[in-house]
Design an enzyme around this catalytic site. Sequence first.
Site, PDB file in Angstrom:
ATOM      1  N   TYR A  63      -9.823  -0.701  -9.114  1.00 40.99           N
ATOM      2  CA  TYR A  63      -9.497   0.481  -8.309  1.00 40.99           C
ATOM      3  C   TYR A  63      -8.149   0.994  -8.792  1.00 40.99           C
ATOM      4  CZ  TYR A  63      -8.321   3.219  -4.109  1.00 40.99           C
ATOM      5  OH  TYR A  63      -7.964   4.217  -3.239  1.00 40.99           O
ATOM      6  N   ASP A 110      -2.676  -0.884 -15.185  1.00 39.00           N
ATOM      7  CA  ASP A 110      -2.403  -0.487 -13.810  1.00 39.00           C
ATOM      8  C   ASP A 110      -1.749  -1.685 -13.133  1.00 39.00           C
ATOM      9  OD1 ASP A 110      -2.439  -0.132 -11.108  1.00 39.00           O
ATOM     10  OD2 ASP A 110      -4.499   0.619 -10.989  1.00 39.00           O
ATOM     11  N   LYS A 132       3.575   0.297  -4.914  1.00 33.73           N
ATOM     12  CA  LYS A 132       3.832  -0.830  -4.009  1.00 33.73           C
ATOM     13  C   LYS A 132       5.266  -1.367  -4.089  1.00 33.73           C
ATOM     14  CE  LYS A 132      -1.088  -1.847  -3.870  1.00 33.73           C
ATOM     15  NZ  LYS A 132      -1.543  -1.315  -2.592  1.00 33.73           N
TER      16      LYS A 132
HETATM   17  N1  HOZ Z   1      -4.663  -0.066  -2.616  1.00 33.91           N
HETATM   18  C1  HOZ Z   1      -4.692  -0.996  -1.531  1.00 33.91           C
HETATM   19  C2  HOZ Z   1      -5.345  -2.252  -1.918  1.00 33.91           C
HETATM   20  N2  HOZ Z   1      -6.660  -2.106  -2.357  1.00 33.91           N
HETATM   21  C3  HOZ Z   1      -5.319  -0.472  -0.327  1.00 33.91           C
HETATM   22  C4  HOZ Z   1      -4.571   0.606   0.249  1.00 33.91           C
HETATM   23  C5  HOZ Z   1      -5.486   1.526   0.907  1.00 33.91           C
HETATM   24  O1  HOZ Z   1      -6.503   1.871   0.300  1.00 33.91           O
HETATM   25  O2  HOZ Z   1      -5.181   1.861   2.052  1.00 33.91           O
END
Ligand code: HOZ
Length: 428
Positions: A144, A239, A267
């Site tokens: 993702y 990433d 993050k």
């Molecule tokens: N990117 C975060 C971990 N997969 C999740 C954050 C979100 O989608 O709220």
Amino acid sequence: MLYERSSQLFINAEKVIPGGVNSPVRAFKGVGGTPIFVKRANGAYLYDEDGNRLIDYINSWGPMILGHAYQPVIEAITERAKLGTSFGMPTELETKIAELAVSMVPNIDKIRFVNSGTEACMSAIRLARGYTNRDKIIKFAGCYHGHSDSFLIQAGSGASTFGTPNSPGVTKGTAQDTLLANYNDIQSVKELFEANKNEIAAIIVEPVAGNMGCVPPINGFLEALRQLCDENQSMLIFDEVMTGFRLAKGGVQELFNIKADIVCFGKVIGGGLPVGAFAARNEIMNYLAPIGPVYQAGTLSGNPLAMAAGLTMLEALNNDKTIFESLESKTAYLEKGITEVLSKNNIVFTINRVGSMISVHFDSTPVIDFQTAKNGDNETFKKFFHGLLNEGIYIAPSAYETWFITDALTYEDLDFTVNAIDKVAKTL
Ligand code: HOZ
């Protein structure tokens, strides 16, 4: 534990916010029930609107590596806010955090700050396409890279939790430029290069995947990606939104000694404020506007509050010579404890871990890619999640997410957690 006020707040939220949340994974759809509404947080603990205290194993999905309300960050934001909160003009702070990030991360000369990991990855592939003058990218099923169109194809995280790894709204034109390979399967990548000669701008990869649970790269996988990119004049984009400044000061490039062409951050780099960034060597970054032709911009990019938080966080990590060892030790201790109690209770499981990223999968076979991640027993996961919640422990409300360990956790917290898992395991 009672969650009456949270439940009522969720009913109110659903009336005015789609699904009651501003990001789908928060909604508990993967585990059932309704989300917990947070009132405040400190160190390793969340305090909810019903007065419950929860030990937090998500930590805002990664950023709070040193704990919630980390005092130096709170002070930096507070002091900075008194000077004005946004100018849309350069500040010295931006250069300071850029200098520090460039000094911490290998193989980068320049960095551009944006507002989220999504923006960072979206901008990185535009830069790679512009630089190589090619359209296609390779991504891996279950990875993702945020919610921009090119990446919502077999995407992990919330997209998988809700069974929509391919989102409506992504045009066929966009989707056809995203080629899909299997994580840890170098043959699937080779085949794409062979079928699309001189057309692939870049491979984008989570070098330690964290959006189908934690899935480490198998030996030689990242090296083989590097080699394929070199042979085909394509770019390798790491990433590191999850892994950057978490697994090592210099992220996975440092940890596994592999060179990426472009690196994306989010993050931890924002210390809990909305920050993303992408970085590369001079010749690549100089391809960006205003000196190069690839356009990328943002009113709030480099926002002074966000930069103050990020700079303070990076300074803390850079100055603490033992922080990554401490995170490794605590998470290894947790892994050992969980392994012992789940085994003792005859639960079928697999644990994946790299540094302070860890996930428990309810399946006996190794979890190495999206398919094996999907094999996990979701009914057991749901019981596990709610059992732990009842014991005052908050893990990600989806089997497709990683736990992010904070250094604010004490060994007493970890023992408490393992004992709670022992108790919950008896009910699975
Ligand atoms: N990117 C975060 C971990 N997969 C999740 C954050 C979100 O989608 O709220």
